[in-house]
Write a protein that holds these residues in place. Sequence first.
Motif: not given
Length: 189
Positions: A118-121, A149-150, A168-185
């Motif tokens: 949270n503090s990093f973000v 964050v939007q 490590k902290i990962y930041r994934i940037s996307l326009i369409k967020d429907e793919f985020i769960q699949e990428i992380i999982l």
Amino acid sequence: MSKKIVIPLIVILFFVIGGIFYWQDQKEIRELNKNLPEGVRVAKSLFGDEYRVVNKIDGYEFKVPKEWEEFGKIQEAEYNEWKENKLITREGELGLKGAGGLLAISTSKLKDNNVNLNSFVENWCQIYVPSSTREILNERISNFEVIKVQDKKHLADLKFFFFKSNSKIYRISLIKDEFIQEIILNGKW
């Protein structure tokens, strides 16, 4: 000719023809990877059109979601590395561009493993996203606490997803967020 000669010749011919087809099929991948550093690669499956990103520098691997690929093949891959700042020892970012949009993954190697996500973000947002236009949401994807964050006003609805794994902290940037769960999982983080 005897069978002892014909069968090995057929096997050799089979491998030569298969190698030629494989070489042609991998041409676009060689083009994508030509400007990436050693240890960062986009790979395509031998059969079908499954793409994987393997980043040995930053320590992750994931399968590109099939739905993202359906918009069109990956057209561009770029890797950048930044040096330390007050929270991290180094940061690397891989960007992929295709008809499905932009996908960027940043990896921040923390100086102190006790840094709270949270503090990093919050520190990151103070630099990149004005407080008056940002929206921050917390969610859980598998074992990961994920912070979304939007900024709808300034960044064309671009979304940033943060999660922590080890130091490590990962930041994934996307326009369409429907793919985020699949990428992380499906990723190895």
